[in-house]
Motif scaffolding. Sequence first.
Motif, PDB file in Angstrom:
ATOM      1  N   LYS A   3       0.808  -1.219   0.000  1.00  0.00           N
ATOM      2  CA  LYS A   3       0.000   0.000   0.000  1.00  0.00           C
ATOM      3  C   LYS A   3       0.842   1.270   0.000  1.00  0.00           C
ATOM      4  N   SER A   4       2.120   1.140  -0.328  1.00  0.00           N
ATOM      5  CA  SER A   4       2.941   2.358  -0.367  1.00  0.00           C
ATOM      6  C   SER A   4       2.343   3.329  -1.383  1.00  0.00           C
ATOM      7  N   LYS A   5       2.441   4.619  -1.034  1.00  0.00           N
ATOM      8  CA  LYS A   5       1.838   5.653  -1.876  1.00  0.00           C
ATOM      9  C   LYS A   5       2.920   6.318  -2.723  1.00  0.00           C
ATOM     10  N   ILE A   6       2.737   6.268  -4.020  1.00  0.00           N
ATOM     11  CA  ILE A   6       3.747   6.817  -4.917  1.00  0.00           C
ATOM     12  C   ILE A   6       3.172   8.016  -5.667  1.00  0.00           C
ATOM     13  N   LEU A   7       3.865   9.146  -5.594  1.00  0.00           N
ATOM     14  CA  LEU A   7       3.497  10.315  -6.397  1.00  0.00           C
ATOM     15  C   LEU A   7       4.183  10.207  -7.755  1.00  0.00           C
ATOM     16  N   VAL A   8       3.380  10.257  -8.809  1.00  0.00           N
ATOM     17  CA  VAL A   8       3.933  10.231 -10.162  1.00  0.00           C
ATOM     18  C   VAL A   8       3.674  11.599 -10.803  1.00  0.00           C
ATOM     19  N   THR A   9       4.717  12.402 -10.960  1.00  0.00           N
ATOM     20  CA  THR A   9       4.532  13.682 -11.663  1.00  0.00           C
ATOM     21  C   THR A   9       4.624  13.396 -13.161  1.00  0.00           C
ATOM     22  N   GLY A  10       3.797  14.070 -13.934  1.00  0.00           N
ATOM     23  CA  GLY A  10       3.770  13.771 -15.375  1.00  0.00           C
ATOM     24  C   GLY A  10       3.123  12.421 -15.640  1.00  0.00           C
ATOM     25  N   GLY A  11       2.187  12.057 -14.786  1.00  0.00           N
ATOM     26  CA  GLY A  11       1.590  10.713 -14.864  1.00  0.00           C
ATOM     27  C   GLY A  11       0.636  10.496 -16.028  1.00  0.00           C
ATOM     28  N   THR A  12       0.203  11.586 -16.690  1.00  0.00           N
ATOM     29  CA  THR A  12      -0.656  11.377 -17.859  1.00  0.00           C
ATOM     30  C   THR A  12       0.168  11.305 -19.147  1.00  0.00           C
ATOM     31  N   GLY A  13       1.478  11.419 -19.007  1.00  0.00           N
ATOM     32  CA  GLY A  13       2.349  11.341 -20.182  1.00  0.00           C
ATOM     33  C   GLY A  13       2.626   9.912 -20.608  1.00  0.00           C
ATOM     34  N   TYR A  14       3.478   9.803 -21.585  1.00  0.00           N
ATOM     35  CA  TYR A  14       3.743   8.516 -22.243  1.00  0.00           C
ATOM     36  C   TYR A  14       4.377   7.497 -21.269  1.00  0.00           C
ATOM     37  N   SER A  35       0.311  18.899 -15.408  1.00  0.00           N
ATOM     38  CA  SER A  35      -0.198  20.213 -15.832  1.00  0.00           C
ATOM     39  C   SER A  35      -1.126  20.080 -17.037  1.00  0.00           C
ATOM     40  N   LEU A  36      -1.127  18.917 -17.678  1.00  0.00           N
ATOM     41  CA  LEU A  36      -1.887  18.653 -18.917  1.00  0.00           C
ATOM     42  C   LEU A  36      -1.463  19.572 -20.065  1.00  0.00           C
ATOM     43  N   LYS A  37      -0.237  20.101 -19.979  1.00  0.00           N
ATOM     44  CA  LYS A  37       0.253  20.946 -21.084  1.00  0.00           C
ATOM     45  C   LYS A  37       0.471  20.115 -22.346  1.00  0.00           C
ATOM     46  N   ASN A  38       0.905  18.880 -22.143  1.00  0.00           N
ATOM     47  CA  ASN A  38       1.235  18.034 -23.300  1.00  0.00           C
ATOM     48  C   ASN A  38       0.523  16.693 -23.247  1.00  0.00           C
ATOM     49  N   SER A  39      -0.573  16.636 -22.510  1.00  0.00           N
ATOM     50  CA  SER A  39      -1.241  15.335 -22.337  1.00  0.00           C
ATOM     51  C   SER A  39      -2.700  15.573 -21.948  1.00  0.00           C
ATOM     52  N   PHE A  40      -3.428  14.486 -21.792  1.00  0.00           N
ATOM     53  CA  PHE A  40      -4.861  14.584 -21.495  1.00  0.00           C
ATOM     54  C   PHE A  40      -5.210  13.807 -20.227  1.00  0.00           C
ATOM     55  N   ALA A  41      -6.162  14.378 -19.461  1.00  0.00           N
ATOM     56  CA  ALA A  41      -6.600  13.699 -18.238  1.00  0.00           C
ATOM     57  C   ALA A  41      -7.248  12.353 -18.561  1.00  0.00           C
ATOM     58  N   GLY A  42      -7.820  12.237 -19.773  1.00  0.00           N
ATOM     59  CA  GLY A  42      -8.487  10.998 -20.178  1.00  0.00           C
ATOM     60  C   GLY A  42      -7.573   9.790 -20.192  1.00  0.00           C
ATOM     61  N   VAL A  43      -6.265  10.028 -20.215  1.00  0.00           N
ATOM     62  CA  VAL A  43      -5.307   8.914 -20.163  1.00  0.00           C
ATOM     63  C   VAL A  43      -5.539   8.085 -18.893  1.00  0.00           C
ATOM     64  N   LEU A  44      -5.961   8.769 -17.821  1.00  0.00           N
ATOM     65  CA  LEU A  44      -6.156   8.028 -16.559  1.00  0.00           C
ATOM     66  C   LEU A  44      -7.392   7.121 -16.626  1.00  0.00           C
ATOM     67  N   ASN A  45      -8.361   7.467 -17.476  1.00  0.00           N
ATOM     68  CA  ASN A  45      -9.486   6.538 -17.700  1.00  0.00           C
ATOM     69  C   ASN A  45      -8.997   5.291 -18.423  1.00  0.00           C
ATOM     70  N   GLN A  46      -8.052   5.495 -19.321  1.00  0.00           N
ATOM     71  CA  GLN A  46      -7.469   4.365 -20.055  1.00  0.00           C
ATOM     72  C   GLN A  46      -6.688   3.461 -19.100  1.00  0.00           C
TER      73      GLN A  46
END
Length: 344
Positions: A3-14, A35-46
């Motif tokens: 259950k360790s909690k990991i912060l992933v910055t840029g997590g909607t990227g490739y 920041s969604l500057k180069n990516s989409f929040a919808g990636v997390l639905n995927q």
Amino acid sequence: MNKSKILVTGGTGYIGSHTIVELQALGFEVIVIDSLKNSFAGVLNQVEKISGIKPTFYEFDLCDKSALDNFFYREPNIDAIIHFAALKAVGESVDNPLLYYKNNILSLINLLDAMIKFNLKNIVFSSSCTVYGQPDVLPVSEQSPMKKAESPYGQTKQMAEQILSDVVKSAGINVIALRYFNPIGAHDSSLIGEFPIGAPNNLVPMITQTAMGIREKLMVFGDDYNTKDGSCVRDYIHVVDIAKAHVIAIERLLKKNNKSPFEVFNLGTGNGFTVLETIKTFEKVSNTKLNYEITSRRNGDVEKVFADTNLANKELGWKAERDLENMLLTAWNWQIKLKDLKLN
Ligand code: UD1
């Protein structure tokens, strides 16, 4: 269940999105900042379609220091960070160097400041083989000297490693910097993959978009290099292999198995392929004919680079498993699926 909690910055990227899936598969809880500057929040639905779990998501820019502080007040129990968030287009960095220095360096400094303030100790950093410039000796090992970076983007990766290696000494932070060679390919599910906004800069999205008819022609940047067919040599590596290495690095930090507070590992296959070999392999696995033309060299390109992977193999117990055919086939399957996908 881990259950360790990991912060992933840029997590909607490739690379971020593929890493989340591998973390979740091992039971890690993932929190994403992007920041969604180069990516989409919808990636997390995927991501959720693959793993059944949608990570908690915070949308803001790491250059916003007060937003970052607020985040850590709300999420006080983070065990480790994987810092992907950065700009990565080499050409754009030449045209707009300040954008790169500001974005890539300020975000890292803010993150490190916050780590000190909130007493966080573990970070995996997304570095790149670009830190080697054009190496004199191949394959390139972690001991190879950093030559002059070929672009402001490369410079930001060198500077970031320097900042991290200085900060570990004073702040008791543990860092693993992973130097990726050329990540390509996509998840086997074809639910996540590389999603360039606008015209791609990188070879494989250019290949798949050309094969798809989105682009008319692929330009091959130079056939007069000192290589077997004159085109540049790169060490292409499957993004899922890269993602798995991040999970191993996180576990290494959490179990305190790291041998020094600042460790660096190459992530490549150890094999170099030319651009023309890559095109031929793509034509074979996709059963398509690619429209391409040889043109002049691209500024800032290095002739040849591929990894010595011994250290990662030995110390991390990690080895790239996928070959070039699998990388290109999964990239192609993803490109085919993309036309039906709504990410935004
Ligand atoms: C570079 C960096 C890498 C970084 C990446 C981010 C180096 C050695 N590598 O990768 O660390 O993470 O940018 O974007 O600095 N090519 C063509 N036609 C195209 C596109 C590319 O011929 O339309 C060729 C390039 O000349 C190069 C190869 O394909 O030889 C790979 O290019 P690309 O995919 O852009 O990656 P790098 O430039 O190697």
